[in-house]
Design a protein around this motif. Structure first.
Motif, PDB file in Angstrom:
ATOM      1  N   VAL B  13       0.842  -1.189   0.000  1.00  0.00           N
ATOM      2  CA  VAL B  13       0.000   0.000   0.000  1.00  0.00           C
ATOM      3  C   VAL B  13       0.883   1.248   0.000  1.00  0.00           C
ATOM      4  CG1 VAL B  13      -1.837  -1.179   1.265  1.00  0.00           C
ATOM      5  CG2 VAL B  13      -0.178   0.204   2.522  1.00  0.00           C
ATOM      6  N   PHE B  14       0.295   2.364  -0.422  1.00  0.00           N
ATOM      7  CA  PHE B  14       1.005   3.633  -0.371  1.00  0.00           C
ATOM      8  C   PHE B  14       0.854   4.254   1.011  1.00  0.00           C
ATOM      9  CE2 PHE B  14       2.561   3.960  -4.535  1.00  0.00           C
ATOM     10  CZ  PHE B  14       1.600   3.496  -5.418  1.00  0.00           C
ATOM     11  N   LYS B  15       1.849   5.004   1.393  1.00  0.00           N
ATOM     12  CA  LYS B  15       1.801   5.757   2.649  1.00  0.00           C
ATOM     13  C   LYS B  15       0.554   6.627   2.665  1.00  0.00           C
ATOM     14  CE  LYS B  15       4.322   9.271   5.256  1.00  0.00           C
ATOM     15  NZ  LYS B  15       5.512  10.151   5.268  1.00  0.00           N
ATOM     16  N   GLY B  16      -0.157   6.586   3.783  1.00  0.00           N
ATOM     17  CA  GLY B  16      -1.373   7.364   3.923  1.00  0.00           C
ATOM     18  C   GLY B  16      -2.633   6.634   3.499  1.00  0.00           C
ATOM     19  N   ALA B  17      -2.483   5.507   2.833  1.00  0.00           N
ATOM     20  CA  ALA B  17      -3.638   4.726   2.390  1.00  0.00           C
ATOM     21  C   ALA B  17      -4.142   3.847   3.529  1.00  0.00           C
ATOM     22  CB  ALA B  17      -3.269   3.864   1.191  1.00  0.00           C
ATOM     23  N   PRO B  18      -5.426   3.457   3.483  1.00  0.00           N
ATOM     24  CA  PRO B  18      -5.927   2.551   4.522  1.00  0.00           C
ATOM     25  C   PRO B  18      -5.366   1.139   4.331  1.00  0.00           C
ATOM     26  CG  PRO B  18      -7.605   2.946   2.871  1.00  0.00           C
ATOM     27  CD  PRO B  18      -6.463   3.845   2.526  1.00  0.00           C
ATOM     28  N   VAL B  19      -5.254   0.445   5.460  1.00  0.00           N
ATOM     29  CA  VAL B  19      -4.720  -0.920   5.461  1.00  0.00           C
ATOM     30  C   VAL B  19      -5.747  -1.861   6.075  1.00  0.00           C
ATOM     31  CG1 VAL B  19      -2.962  -2.450   6.448  1.00  0.00           C
ATOM     32  CG2 VAL B  19      -2.331  -0.148   5.695  1.00  0.00           C
ATOM     33  N   GLU B  20      -5.906  -3.019   5.456  1.00  0.00           N
ATOM     34  CA  GLU B  20      -6.695  -4.083   6.071  1.00  0.00           C
ATOM     35  C   GLU B  20      -6.003  -5.411   5.815  1.00  0.00           C
ATOM     36  OE1 GLU B  20     -10.621  -5.342   4.536  1.00  0.00           O
ATOM     37  OE2 GLU B  20     -11.307  -5.287   6.626  1.00  0.00           O
ATOM     38  N   LEU B  21      -5.540  -6.037   6.868  1.00  0.00           N
ATOM     39  CA  LEU B  21      -4.919  -7.354   6.783  1.00  0.00           C
ATOM     40  C   LEU B  21      -5.965  -8.370   7.218  1.00  0.00           C
ATOM     41  CD1 LEU B  21      -1.533  -6.437   8.468  1.00  0.00           C
ATOM     42  CD2 LEU B  21      -1.948  -6.776   6.043  1.00  0.00           C
ATOM     43  N   PRO B  75      -6.297   3.246   9.460  1.00  0.00           N
ATOM     44  CA  PRO B  75      -6.823   4.173   8.460  1.00  0.00           C
ATOM     45  C   PRO B  75      -5.766   4.796   7.553  1.00  0.00           C
ATOM     46  CG  PRO B  75      -6.997   5.111  10.671  1.00  0.00           C
ATOM     47  CD  PRO B  75      -6.546   3.709  10.837  1.00  0.00           C
ATOM     48  N   PHE B  76      -4.562   5.024   8.100  1.00  0.00           N
ATOM     49  CA  PHE B  76      -3.522   5.702   7.311  1.00  0.00           C
ATOM     50  C   PHE B  76      -2.176   5.000   7.551  1.00  0.00           C
ATOM     51  CE2 PHE B  76      -6.511   8.964   6.454  1.00  0.00           C
ATOM     52  CZ  PHE B  76      -7.166   9.272   7.641  1.00  0.00           C
ATOM     53  N   ALA B  77      -1.710   4.291   6.553  1.00  0.00           N
ATOM     54  CA  ALA B  77      -0.473   3.518   6.704  1.00  0.00           C
ATOM     55  C   ALA B  77       0.742   4.433   6.781  1.00  0.00           C
ATOM     56  CB  ALA B  77      -0.320   2.560   5.532  1.00  0.00           C
ATOM     57  N   GLN B  78       1.703   4.024   7.608  1.00  0.00           N
ATOM     58  CA  GLN B  78       2.979   4.716   7.740  1.00  0.00           C
ATOM     59  C   GLN B  78       4.102   3.787   7.294  1.00  0.00           C
ATOM     60  OE1 GLN B  78       3.027   7.979   8.700  1.00  0.00           O
ATOM     61  NE2 GLN B  78       0.795   7.756   8.687  1.00  0.00           N
TER      62      GLN B  78
END
Lengths: 114, 109
Positions: B13-21, B75-78
């Motif tokens: 994912v891109f930085k700032g995008a939501p993540v769901e594992l 909500p926001f990937a780092q």
């Protein structure tokens, strides 16, 4: 110590040899676990100690594998007549009481059987 | 027997995008679910557990018994979230953890 300590960090042995892997848990933790992690897989349960006794050894793959914890602290995982398929990272973890309490893992011992 | 399934080996994912594992489990009783994380060159460590109902490093996970899922969300990937994530289950009074095969999260700029 500050965390779970495992020695050696790496072990290379020849097929058919005997190996011992050591785990020094966090001081005061009564529960100790051994896991095995093969490449691309999650940790696979081997054995769980509560104090000095093995409370659950259902994950030991066969009778070549044995583990002890004679004084309720340090544990040794022993593998006889090693096979190439035993190559993996062996992880040790401890927790304060067992049950659902969080596990604290060591860095693992990478075992390579040639 | 209990089983944990993590369908994705890699999630980028891109930085700032939501993540769901994603994590699904099979167990007929009332399990206790965990997420463990392994950062590069570090040991496996607990991220969160469902009974705590807390947010750690911005991550949350809700146990959905109807769907037998325990997906990890942020909500926001780092960038520092890049790591290997393992979902795990303890069944009943048994102490052993059953782990999934793990998902590698890669956060890119």
């Amino acid at each position: 110590g500050a965390g779970v300590s495992q020695t050696p960090s790496n072990k290379v042995t020849e097929k058919g040899k005997y190996v011992e892997l050591r785990c020094d848990p966090i001081s005061g933790h009564t529960a100790l676990y051994w896991y095995r992690q093969s490449l691309g897989q999650g940790p696979e349960f081997l054995i769980y100690f509560q104090g000095t006794g093995a409370a659950d050894d259902s994950g030991l793959p066969n009778d070549r594998f044995f583990a002890v914890r004679p004084e309720g602290s340090v544990s040794t995982l022993k593998i006889q007549r090693t096979e190439r398929g035993d190559s993996a990272v062996y992880l040790c973890a401890s927790s304060s009481t067992g049950g659902g309490s969080p596990l604290h893992f060591g860095n693992g011992t990478r075992l390579t059987v040639t | 027997a209990q089983r944990v399934t993590q369908p994705e080996k890699l999630l980028s994912v891109f930085k700032g995008a939501p993540v769901e594992l994603k994590c699904n489990y099979s167990y007929s009783g009332s399990p206790e679910l965990f997420w463990y994380v392994q950062y590069s060159r570090q040991r496996l460590q607990l991220l969160l557990r469902h009974i705590s109902r807390e947010s750690i490093k911005g991550f949350t996970a809700d146990l959905n018994k109807g769907e037998t899922s325990f997906h990890l969300k942020k909500p926001f990937a780092q960038e520092e979230d890049s790591a290997m994530y393992y979902c795990a289950l303890t069944a009943g009074t048994a102490s052993k953890l059953t782990f999934g095969t793990g998902t590698r999260l890669q956060v890119t700029l």
